[in-house]
Design a protein around this motif. Structure first.
Motif, PDB file in Angstrom:
ATOM      1  N   MET A 142       0.642  -1.270   0.081  1.00  0.00           N
ATOM      2  CA  MET A 142      -0.083   0.042   0.080  1.00  0.00           C
ATOM      3  C   MET A 142       0.929   1.499  -0.030  1.00  0.00           C
ATOM      4  N   PRO A 143       0.666   2.253  -0.966  1.00  0.00           N
ATOM      5  CA  PRO A 143       1.659   3.255  -1.088  1.00  0.00           C
ATOM      6  C   PRO A 143       1.101   4.284   0.200  1.00  0.00           C
ATOM      7  N   ARG A 144       2.229   5.112   0.497  1.00  0.00           N
ATOM      8  CA  ARG A 144       2.169   6.013   1.809  1.00  0.00           C
ATOM      9  C   ARG A 144       1.523   7.306   1.191  1.00  0.00           C
ATOM     10  N   LEU A 145       1.757   7.792   0.206  1.00  0.00           N
ATOM     11  CA  LEU A 145       0.933   8.827  -0.436  1.00  0.00           C
ATOM     12  C   LEU A 145       0.354   8.457  -1.863  1.00  0.00           C
ATOM     13  N   ARG A 146      -0.662   8.887  -2.061  1.00  0.00           N
ATOM     14  CA  ARG A 146      -1.783   8.548  -3.208  1.00  0.00           C
ATOM     15  C   ARG A 146      -1.622  10.036  -4.042  1.00  0.00           C
ATOM     16  N   PRO A 147      -1.323   9.526  -5.333  1.00  0.00           N
ATOM     17  CA  PRO A 147      -1.383  10.618  -6.334  1.00  0.00           C
ATOM     18  C   PRO A 147      -2.628  11.717  -6.122  1.00  0.00           C
ATOM     19  N   ILE A 148      -2.365  13.051  -6.289  1.00  0.00           N
ATOM     20  CA  ILE A 148      -3.562  14.031  -6.058  1.00  0.00           C
ATOM     21  C   ILE A 148      -3.987  14.137  -7.555  1.00  0.00           C
ATOM     22  N   GLU A 149      -5.303  13.848  -7.957  1.00  0.00           N
ATOM     23  CA  GLU A 149      -5.860  14.134  -9.216  1.00  0.00           C
ATOM     24  C   GLU A 149      -6.232  15.439  -9.235  1.00  0.00           C
ATOM     25  N   ARG A 150      -6.410  16.045 -10.200  1.00  0.00           N
ATOM     26  CA  ARG A 150      -6.798  17.236 -10.767  1.00  0.00           C
ATOM     27  C   ARG A 150      -7.702  18.072  -9.780  1.00  0.00           C
ATOM     28  N   ALA A 151      -8.811  17.198  -9.487  1.00  0.00           N
ATOM     29  CA  ALA A 151      -9.733  17.812  -8.805  1.00  0.00           C
ATOM     30  C   ALA A 151      -9.566  18.175  -7.448  1.00  0.00           C
ATOM     31  N   GLN A 152      -8.608  17.360  -6.936  1.00  0.00           N
ATOM     32  CA  GLN A 152      -8.165  17.655  -5.499  1.00  0.00           C
ATOM     33  C   GLN A 152      -6.863  18.606  -5.299  1.00  0.00           C
ATOM     34  N   ALA A 153      -6.340  19.043  -6.682  1.00  0.00           N
ATOM     35  CA  ALA A 153      -5.065  19.615  -6.633  1.00  0.00           C
ATOM     36  C   ALA A 153      -5.252  21.061  -6.175  1.00  0.00           C
ATOM     37  N   ALA A 154      -4.468  21.646  -5.477  1.00  0.00           N
ATOM     38  CA  ALA A 154      -4.567  23.286  -5.237  1.00  0.00           C
ATOM     39  C   ALA A 154      -4.255  24.178  -6.292  1.00  0.00           C
ATOM     40  N   GLU A 162      -2.501  26.637  -7.130  1.00  0.00           N
ATOM     41  CA  GLU A 162      -1.159  26.740  -7.727  1.00  0.00           C
ATOM     42  C   GLU A 162      -0.553  25.601  -8.285  1.00  0.00           C
ATOM     43  N   ALA A 163      -1.260  24.562  -8.043  1.00  0.00           N
ATOM     44  CA  ALA A 163      -0.630  23.324  -8.732  1.00  0.00           C
ATOM     45  C   ALA A 163      -1.341  23.032 -10.363  1.00  0.00           C
ATOM     46  N   GLN A 164      -2.675  23.812 -10.461  1.00  0.00           N
ATOM     47  CA  GLN A 164      -3.399  23.686 -11.770  1.00  0.00           C
ATOM     48  C   GLN A 164      -2.524  23.920 -12.973  1.00  0.00           C
ATOM     49  N   ASP A 185      -1.992  21.388 -16.307  1.00  0.00           N
ATOM     50  CA  ASP A 185      -2.312  21.854 -17.754  1.00  0.00           C
ATOM     51  C   ASP A 185      -1.163  21.623 -18.481  1.00  0.00           C
ATOM     52  N   ARG A 186       0.009  21.802 -18.032  1.00  0.00           N
ATOM     53  CA  ARG A 186       1.207  21.747 -18.813  1.00  0.00           C
ATOM     54  C   ARG A 186       1.594  20.535 -19.454  1.00  0.00           C
ATOM     55  N   ASP A 187       1.260  19.818 -18.139  1.00  0.00           N
ATOM     56  CA  ASP A 187       1.719  18.166 -18.583  1.00  0.00           C
ATOM     57  C   ASP A 187       0.454  17.625 -19.668  1.00  0.00           C
ATOM     58  N   VAL A 188      -0.769  17.867 -19.331  1.00  0.00           N
ATOM     59  CA  VAL A 188      -1.513  17.489 -20.426  1.00  0.00           C
ATOM     60  C   VAL A 188      -1.075  18.001 -21.593  1.00  0.00           C
ATOM     61  N   GLY A 189      -0.960  19.202 -21.996  1.00  0.00           N
ATOM     62  CA  GLY A 189      -0.441  20.129 -23.190  1.00  0.00           C
ATOM     63  C   GLY A 189       0.747  19.033 -23.794  1.00  0.00           C
ATOM     64  N   LEU A 190       1.694  18.989 -22.887  1.00  0.00           N
ATOM     65  CA  LEU A 190       2.943  18.303 -23.534  1.00  0.00           C
ATOM     66  C   LEU A 190       3.125  16.824 -23.740  1.00  0.00           C
ATOM     67  N   TYR A 191       2.302  16.001 -22.811  1.00  0.00           N
ATOM     68  CA  TYR A 191       2.089  14.573 -22.723  1.00  0.00           C
ATOM     69  C   TYR A 191       0.734  14.178 -23.120  1.00  0.00           C
ATOM     70  N   GLY A 192      -0.275  14.818 -22.904  1.00  0.00           N
ATOM     71  CA  GLY A 192      -1.702  14.232 -22.976  1.00  0.00           C
ATOM     72  C   GLY A 192      -2.278  13.802 -21.697  1.00  0.00           C
ATOM     73  N   VAL A 193      -1.443  13.666 -20.809  1.00  0.00           N
ATOM     74  CA  VAL A 193      -1.838  13.235 -19.454  1.00  0.00           C
ATOM     75  C   VAL A 193      -1.097  13.965 -18.476  1.00  0.00           C
TER      76      VAL A 193
END
Length: 80
Positions: free
Chosen positions: A1-13, A15-17, A21-29
């Motif tokens: 079981m992971p200690r930290l779970r990835p933060i999905e877009r809906a839960q991200a602060a 400032e992180a948005q 967006d940049r990742d999606v623009g560059l990599y599609g995800v």
């Protein structure tokens, strides 16, 4: 079981948005490292800034920078 779970877009602060967006623009995800660093926004900002500056650096040839990334990944046991 992971200690930290990835933060999905809906839960991200807010400032992180832009990095999501940049990742999606560059990599599609959104990259997993972005989702993990989003647990600590100052760290996310610092890491993304460092990676951007490293990519822009012209001191090393692009192919050597790629080899360095692979070597560091291997040393860290990262299959990426």
């Amino acid at each position: 079981m992971p200690r930290l779970r990835p933060i999905e877009r809906a839960q991200a602060a807010a400032e992180a948005q832009p990095y999501y967006d940049r990742d999606v623009g560059l990599y599609g995800v959104v990259l997993n490292n972005t989702k993990m660093y989003a647990h600590n926004v100052p760290v996310l900002l610092a890491v993304k800034e460092f990676v951007a500056r490293f990519s822009e650096a012209t001191t090393l040839p692009t192919d050597l920078k790629a080899l360095l990334r692979v070597r560091v990944a291997l040393l860290n046991g990262c299959p990426f």
